[in-house]
Write an enzyme that holds these catalytic residues in place. Structure first.
Site, PDB file in Angstrom:
ATOM      1  CG  HIS A  17      -3.550 -16.498 -12.580  1.00 16.80           C
ATOM      2  ND1 HIS A  17      -2.586 -15.882 -13.347  1.00 16.80           N
ATOM      3  CD2 HIS A  17      -2.879 -17.206 -11.629  1.00 16.80           C
ATOM      4  CE1 HIS A  17      -1.389 -16.194 -12.898  1.00 16.80           C
ATOM      5  NE2 HIS A  17      -1.531 -17.000 -11.856  1.00 16.80           N
ATOM      6  CE  LYS A  41       7.819 -17.105  -8.580  1.00 13.38           C
ATOM      7  NZ  LYS A  41       6.427 -17.418  -8.909  1.00 13.38           N
ATOM      8  NE  ARG A  90       0.358 -24.460 -12.428  1.00 13.85           N
ATOM      9  CZ  ARG A  90       1.364 -23.615 -12.409  1.00 13.85           C
ATOM     10  NH1 ARG A  90       1.519 -22.766 -13.392  1.00 13.85           N
ATOM     11  NH2 ARG A  90       2.225 -23.613 -11.427  1.00 13.85           N
ATOM     12  CB  SER A 128       2.897 -15.932 -14.999  1.00 13.13           C
ATOM     13  OG  SER A 128       1.616 -15.795 -14.475  1.00 13.13           O
TER      14      SER A 128
HETATM   15  O1  PNS Z   1       1.864 -16.879  -7.865  1.00 11.76           O
HETATM   16  P1  PNS Z   1       2.883 -17.426  -6.910  1.00 11.76           P
HETATM   17  O2  PNS Z   1       4.234 -16.809  -7.181  1.00 11.76           O
HETATM   18  O3  PNS Z   1       2.915 -18.919  -6.921  1.00 11.76           O
HETATM   19  O4  PNS Z   1       2.416 -16.962  -5.431  1.00 11.76           O
HETATM   20  C1  PNS Z   1       3.130 -17.347  -4.289  1.00 11.76           C
HETATM   21  C2  PNS Z   1       2.559 -16.704  -3.002  1.00 11.76           C
HETATM   22  C3  PNS Z   1       2.468 -15.210  -3.149  1.00 11.76           C
HETATM   23  C4  PNS Z   1       1.165 -17.244  -2.771  1.00 11.76           C
HETATM   24  C5  PNS Z   1       3.492 -17.107  -1.824  1.00 11.76           C
HETATM   25  O5  PNS Z   1       4.793 -16.832  -2.162  1.00 11.76           O
HETATM   26  C6  PNS Z   1       3.160 -16.406  -0.513  1.00 11.76           C
HETATM   27  O6  PNS Z   1       2.204 -16.767   0.133  1.00 11.76           O
HETATM   28  N1  PNS Z   1       3.974 -15.385  -0.144  1.00 11.76           N
HETATM   29  C7  PNS Z   1       3.772 -14.600   1.062  1.00 11.76           C
HETATM   30  C8  PNS Z   1       4.873 -14.832   2.082  1.00 11.76           C
HETATM   31  C9  PNS Z   1       4.480 -15.872   3.094  1.00 11.76           C
HETATM   32  O7  PNS Z   1       3.472 -15.799   3.761  1.00 11.76           O
HETATM   33  N2  PNS Z   1       5.333 -16.912   3.206  1.00 11.76           N
HETATM   34  C10 PNS Z   1       5.113 -18.033   4.082  1.00 11.76           C
HETATM   35  C11 PNS Z   1       4.308 -19.097   3.367  1.00 11.76           C
HETATM   36  S1  PNS Z   1       4.269 -20.547   4.332  1.00 11.76           S
END
Ligand code: PNS
Length: 161
Positions: A17, A41, A90, A128
């Protein structure tokens, strides 16, 4: 002025990150790193702990700030006057899901674009989840996470049953 948003779970923040945050901080005028709340999660660290760790390890970059959000990412991005969402990629396995999210976010608002950065090859295998698993099983996470995170991770898994 271009303002970037780096969203994620950051449970906990890893060197992968930080690689993306550092590179984004060099490109964009300001970078907002934000921890998602109420994500499905089950987290090891609380939102506050994750934000505190991010504050500590990002303090060296003056144009990086830390926040949190819940609900739609694009709505939050608009509220925060963000121009671009930055994500790290990644491997090919990340691509499909990230592609879907980027397309959907752009459908929700075409004001904000998603930009992908390839993670450094040394972090291509890092996540993570894998860091938490190694820590839980008593392995060393040295070099995978910042030292502060390593210390907190050790304390956290020791307290877990
Ligand atoms: O670190 P992560 O868990 O891969 O992050 C995922 C994250 C937070 C970027 C994603 O889950 C997200 O954007 N969540 C917000 C909810 C949202 O907007 N959902 C619609 C996406 S199309």
């Amino acid at each position: 002025m271009v303002r970037a948003l780096i969203p994620g779970s950051f449970d906990p923040v890893t060197n992968g990150h930080l690689d993306i945050i550092e590179r984004a901080a060099k490109i964009y005028d300001s970078v907002l790193v934000s921890v998602v709340r109420n994500y499905s999660k089950s987290p090891l660290f609380t939102i506050e702990e994750r934000m505190e760790l991010l504050q500590t390890v990002c303090a060296k970059w003056s144009n990086v700030s830390i926040g949190s959000f819940e609900g739609l990412l694009v709505q939050y991005a608009c509220e925060q006057n963000v121009n671009v969402i930055v994500k790290g990629l990644r491997a090919v396995s990340d691509f499909e899901y990230e592609f879907q999210m980027a397309q959907m976010n752009r459908r929700l608002t075409n004001e904000i674009d998603t930009v992908f950065m390839m993670t450094g090859t040394e972090y291509a295998y890092l996540s993570s989840s894998i860091v938490k698993e190694i820590a839980r099983l008593g392995g060393s996470v040295k070099g995978l996470v910042p030292e502060d995170v390593e210390t907190h991770l050790r304390q956290k898994v020791q307290r877990q049953p």
